[in-house]
Design an enzyme around this catalytic site. Structure first.
Site, PDB file in Angstrom:
ATOM      1  N   LYS A   1      15.672  20.648 -13.737  1.00  0.00           N
ATOM      2  CA  LYS A   1      14.935  19.390 -13.809  1.00  0.00           C
ATOM      3  C   LYS A   1      15.711  18.252 -14.474  1.00  0.00           C
ATOM      4  CE  LYS A   1      11.327  18.558 -12.760  1.00  0.00           C
ATOM      5  NZ  LYS A   1      10.086  18.674 -13.522  1.00  0.00           N
TER       6      LYS A   1
ATOM      7  N   SER B   1      13.946  19.938 -18.729  1.00  0.00           N
ATOM      8  CA  SER B   1      12.777  20.779 -18.956  1.00  0.00           C
ATOM      9  C   SER B   1      13.154  21.958 -19.833  1.00  0.00           C
ATOM     10  CB  SER B   1      12.266  21.281 -17.608  1.00  0.00           C
ATOM     11  OG  SER B   1      11.487  22.439 -17.769  1.00  0.00           O
TER      12      SER B   1
ATOM     13  N   GLU C   1       8.497   7.030 -17.500  1.00  0.00           N
ATOM     14  CA  GLU C   1       7.118   7.482 -17.695  1.00  0.00           C
ATOM     15  C   GLU C   1       6.542   6.918 -18.993  1.00  0.00           C
ATOM     16  OE1 GLU C   1       6.728  11.858 -16.129  1.00  0.00           O
ATOM     17  OE2 GLU C   1       8.804  11.511 -16.762  1.00  0.00           O
TER      18      GLU C   1
ATOM     19  N   HIS D   1       0.836  -1.216   0.000  1.00  0.00           N
ATOM     20  CA  HIS D   1       0.000   0.000   0.000  1.00  0.00           C
ATOM     21  C   HIS D   1       0.868   1.262   0.000  1.00  0.00           C
ATOM     22  CE1 HIS D   1      -3.634  -2.379   1.378  1.00  0.00           C
ATOM     23  NE2 HIS D   1      -2.682  -3.118   1.911  1.00  0.00           N
TER      24      HIS D   1
ATOM     25  N   LYS E   1      -3.391  -5.941 -38.551  1.00  0.00           N
ATOM     26  CA  LYS E   1      -1.946  -5.752 -38.712  1.00  0.00           C
ATOM     27  C   LYS E   1      -1.358  -4.558 -37.984  1.00  0.00           C
ATOM     28  CE  LYS E   1      -2.339  -8.000 -42.999  1.00  0.00           C
ATOM     29  NZ  LYS E   1      -3.814  -7.870 -42.767  1.00  0.00           N
TER      30      LYS E   1
END
Lengths: 464, 464, 464, 464
Positions: free
Chosen positions: D291, D285, D298, D164, D333
């Site tokens: 960044k 970024s 992702e 969890h 296809k």
């Protein structure tokens, strides 16, 4: 009882009867079915196919059946007094008509004049959904209200904003919360658009071709609260677009809830520690005594599966069907009922989670680092005349240099900055203020406190 | 060129570069990207972040890039003169900015001030769809018009109406055709509803938090034809609801086309023989010389798969994403582009099929049998005072008796009818007239000629 | 009762409790849960965590609980004598443990030693499916047997074979029927492959990390009939691949049934008239007394929707889940249960339909036309030395000419044929014999009687 | 060129031609198509439908066409020297046959004798997939190998295990990593099972009914490397189960990659900080200079959407199709090709990510807290004779008490423990050792170092 025995010699195979029957789930349409029949009795009388006395007898009988159903449903049983729903009833229309006949005698046989289960079930299902929409709208509104209240309450908290789950720029916690308000607002708008298309009446389309008995469809629409009448009888009996649209609406709404859930699950982790769920929305472990698990949120996330599954199921069922009614359409109900049931729990659970959420402002503040102000630093260079693309490059190098020296950006000496570019001057250090960064983003829809305050005002005005 | 090199030491893995790049499909956004950048240049000047001369130089440069793209796209190539799109361009924004830089020099570096690819790509995609919607609406309208014209032309043809693919009641061919008009009309309404939600501007949301530079988002919206401005910057950069809604719209529309296709495939079979496709919409067999296959229709039916597949794909991608931009969102474009491409062929092909369809009225007439008038016979009994449920039972028995005697229903002797019920009298035989049956169903939305004529009028009024 | 109260102060919200509880559907696992617990008790004793007396007391208690569940399930109630399942039981593990405690006292608290609901539920679900697989295999086999019997019975009937729903070449009815045998045979093979992967034991994985108590997992596997033990405890508690694989298996099987249904629905239409469903698998109309509708087949077709929907639902739920157990996984059960329930009706209904199907050989014969022998005519030219591509062209022209003259191909005069090509000679007319065409296709897997006979023999040998 | 002109008067509509043509994607089958045709030429000669000289001429011609295709594909163009693929080629079979005719003349027209595009395309697609499977197996194996190598390298690192997303129990980092090995191992097994079902030959089924020309299908199977021959010609031309099974396989594999990606995205966040991606698999970024985004991960997560979308698309296309070939099947296809393309990037990218991943053992160690040892503490009580359910309750209370006092569990004084239960004694503090906790879980599949070492050995033995 069967509504169609005359032409048949054999009797249904028992497994076939179970395979075929919809009464196990379409009993939920009982109130809509009875309401529709009462309006239909009135229309038959207006068309002189019933006497006024027959109409009244039918309506009283239907009211009695309705009372029996109320009891039966409340008790979660298939039996109420003498009345018991049985498998051979096949569907709710048969069950109601059969019981009506037991109560009022042969006149019950007049109710189906000019009507088919094809137009009847389409009418029942639309009516059912018309009655559900205000409840769904209400629960959506309650979640929005919980968001608004929480956003107003915590307007002072700054937290890291993320993209790609990497710290990006500081934002207000309330700004983050409000982003969900607007997703839900689109859901409300879509629900309103859907509502228009649900409230169109199929009744009077007969099996497929219309009827020849002078029954006034506009009267029926008015009686039952429909906005308009279906324009083509063939389309009327097989149009399930409104169900598909409702399932799409539900799937997208659940997707929004799943994103909210994902954020809060992450933030409930020990590593983030930004929020804590109320005990009322968490559960424990049967093995590990220390655990407090965000089950409510995990289910909000996991239930996207069933919602999209329902949507796909219906679209597949519709694909390539010959026109008008085909039995395949019976598969429309279970996905719809389950989607609505799910939302009627999911929305209040989400509302409860938001309302009772404990927000840990200190943990959020502690997660604000200097690198998140890099864009502010680039903007500083822009204001000093450096084209943005070059500023971006220069600040990127400063970040890399600070990492290499294992220093927070604000502790990188000026000499280091100036070794990268002479455009850096000592004023640059003023940039390192997260509050200032937040307040600077004061454009429409931005994260500055004033902008968020206005956003909340606009939200209040559109959602009331 | 990369827009983000400063902070990085290593270079991307080559397979990673291919995995990551979107330029292979997002080049389609070139016109929207450039239009957006021109508006942004104007807004930067208004915010005094550019001089008027800089703005003009940027706009002229962007116009030049646009001309190069036009050539390049027309020739279906990745190169136009000196300009070549390369994999390292990563995405359309980079390609445009890189080329702009080559043409106008360092001032190009100012264009991205306060803007992020996050708000830029969301803006591009919305603008692209805003431009596509009128075309889609147009093609939908052309298909509706072909239906209307055909329905008017063949108003005299009666055919069997089917439910469960069993002959049910006689209907006008035009009534059948019009049933598809209304499905498409709902698609038009949904497209209009979608249009409202597409035309909301994300630009100015920056990477996620808004911007601090005084850029006027309302000005940008007006310049670009947006109806409104996104209310929350975090939501603005990750909202793909409009794509999901468009994919749902496309999937449901394709489902409608699949039902039309199914009807016509069945009717093109030798066994039905109700219609014949024009050679332009059929193909042959490489082995069997006699074959004429309705490939156009089979593809209209089969392509529901890809349409629903695209919708599911996007919803899955969105499920459980943390808020704001995540790279997963790059998966939004290919489904959208393919869905629109598919419809831009499917709709005109469907229009062509309908326009050129040969209708075999004789075969339709030959398929009208007596049993289809059973409901009329039951109505006859109703008018003689027999409750409908009992009439239904009596007629069912007559049908069974006629089948046993291998007689058409109208040839069942009166004595046989009366052996079933004395309510039958010789006047019953007047029922056996398909035209009369059709004309009797003159209720709103019914199949009588007058009712269909009114339906066509209403259709003309809503679709013009 | 909660299995995890100690650490919590608050109590669950009531709606949350309903949202969270799985007892409403996982009660079906009762037998597997109890069987698993009995094996676990034996393993605990072997590990000296229980005395022999404690073990026996637990096992006797579990047997008593099992008897109560049997009664309760038979009566379709939530109560059996003193025992009642209640919402606060949360899940089947809690219900069983709670009831066990009521019956045997505190020793019940020892049963969960080293065990978590995470490994327990994974074990229960696998065991449940392991028990279901032979039943599913059996019902698949019965449908195959019905196909084989029917194919043998009708080996003499020739019918039109279709491609694109256009008449293509004559085939044996039995050959058509046998094509479904092989689809189902692949389903059987996939079910066997799935079976291998289901029978791998998670028990002993604890909550996620394994256990420290010396419990012998191989002993548990042997006791419960598992083929192997999960190799990694983290994977063991969150692996739902076997459910996904089962749902895919079910979806593809249902797709096969939908194709069979589609063929038979078409052939039940008045226009084809090739088959008639037994009354036991058809239903009538509430409005139209003459109708006999193939509802069984329409549901077999329509239920593909729910089956694919279930598969999609689970894959969505699994997408992007962090590793090990997350509550989202609770969404695995309802799709699985419904898929199995559906098949346990759909397969016998399909079997009944096939077994009782009336085949109209005359109608099939009447649908054989001359154009279906065009390939035979082209083969005739090939045997006369004309390259196939050219033969195809020449026969195509003959077909067109015959259509223009409104003649069946065999009535086209020789002169007309020879005007197209001199390769045609009078011997060509021998081609116009559908039986001869069928018998000529005697290759492996072809439609000739001898080939189909061999096919049936191979089918018998693989399916026994 | 059309392979079917003879019977037609009109020409295709231009949009119809584009809608209908598959050459835009089925050109990929060129090598399979040519290989199949070479085998077919040999079979025709054996059946005396070609002379040896004709066969050789055809084979040489086909080799020449293959060389042209190689050039054309390498250059990513539709033209190679004189040879250009054009839209009117319709499909790859036509393109090859047309070009063959240009190169070898009229004998090319003999190649299609007894063959249809229906059996030809099914054969091509199976052959294509048979050739792809070893590559996919290889890349899967490389990812497994990267996992094994990394697991062996870092066998000493302890980290928090989560359920969890809450800290649960300490586990070895290598144990976590190995959990993905086994998911992939199941994917390998499923790929092997799929492989068996792909390698079954449709060729020789003709259009639907088999052929009459004495062509030896077993010879064809042997020539082309098929394991068996399709048993029923009607099934042979429309069976796409192998494509559906492959798409399911791909979707589930991608789901596994998405879970790996999710773990690593979370762990790459500043808050976890457990791992750092190599620069080669991250991007920056355009706005925020600091960044470093895990784009590779992702995309691995986001691409589940398209994979499940493809699976759904095909199942929808198959649903309710009449038996044998229908044009809808052309939609098989693109999903297959895209799924394989995606995996051929996704697998090596995942491999690269794992290989180059930097693991931060200190951050992992720092995240180990005392509460994670609660189960060990409960086990301690169990060993002291307290039934587990009661131990769990007692430890839960201790955790709550420690939280209230804001103390780590190990700093809770003995008196506090004993106030909860006298079963606690001072020996309890020995429990607070994460290494000891890990090593205690030494059951089969558990997290103890010895157990993981054995797990790695078993992994090596099954994957080699």
């Amino acid at each position: 009882m069967k509504l169609w025995g005359g032409r048949f010699e054999g009797t249904p195979d028992e497994l076939m009867e179970r395979f075929n029957a919809s009464i196990g789930f379409d009993w939920r349409l009982w109130a809509a079915d009875i309401e529709g029949s009462m309006a239909y009795a009135r229309a038959l009388e207006r068309a002189e196919l019933l006497t006024a006395a027959e109409r009244d007898r039918l309506i009283q009988g239907l009211e009695a059946v309705a009372r029996e159903f109320e009891t039966l449903v409340l008790d979660d049983k298939y039996r109420a007094g003498e009345f018991e729903i049985v498998l051979s009833d096949e569907d709710i229309h048969t069950a109601v008509e059969r019981r009506l006949g037991e109560l009022v005698g042969q006149v019950a046989g007049k109710l189906h004049t000019g009507r088919s289960r094809n137009d009847q079930v389409a009418t029942d299902l639309r009516l059912y959904l018309m009655w559900e929409i205000p409840h769904l709208r209400q629960r959506l509104g309650e979640l929005q209200e919980a968001i608004l209240a929480k956003a107003e309450q915590h307007l002072d908290i700054i937290m890291p904003g993320y993209t790609h789950l990497q710290r990006a720029q500081p934002v207000l916690f309330s700004h983050w919360l409000m982003s969900y308000f607007w997703m839900l607002q689109r859901d409300r708008e879509r629900l309103d658009d859907l509502g228009k298309r649900v409230a169109v009446l199929p009744l009077g389309a007969g099996a497929l071709a219309g009827h020849s008995l002078g029954i006034d469809r506009q009267f029926l629409a008015d009686e039952l609260g429909f906005r308009a009448v279906c324009e083509n009888s063939l389309d009327a009996v097989s149009d399930r677009d409104f169900v598909a649209e409702c399932l799409f609406w539900a799937a997208l709404l659940q997707t929004h809830l799943s994103r909210l859930a994902e954020d809060l699950i992450l933030w409930s982790s020990a590593e983030f520690g930004f929020v804590e769920l109320d005990d009322a929305y968490a559960t424990g472990s049967s093995l590990m005594p220390q655990k407090k698990n965000p089950d409510s949120l995990e289910l909000l996330r996991g239930k996207v599966g069933r919602m999209v599954g329902h949507l796909v199921a219906l679209l597949i069922t519709l694909k390539g069907l010959p026109s008008t009614y085909n039995k395949d359409l019976q598969e429309d109900k279970e996905p719809l009922f389950d989607a609505l049931d799910t939302l009627k729990l999911a929305l209040p659970v989400a509302t409860g989670v938001v309302r009772t959420l404990e927000v840990n402002a200190e943990a959020m503040a502690a997660a604000l680092d200097d690198a998140m102000l890099s864009t502010d630093l680039a903007d500083y260079l822009v204001r000093r005349g450096v084209p943005f693309r070059q500023s971006h490059e220069l600040v990127g190098r400063a970040v890399r240099r600070a990492e290499a020296l294992r220093l927070p950006l604000r502790e990188l000496p000026l000499a280091e900055f100036q070794a990268i570019s002479e455009a850096f001057e000592s004023g640059l250090y003023a940039v390192f203020d997260h509050r200032r960064s937040v307040e600077a983003r004061d454009s429409y829809g931005g994260t500055a406190t004033a902008a968020v305050r206005q956003q909340i005002e606009r939200a209040r005005s559109v959602s009331s």
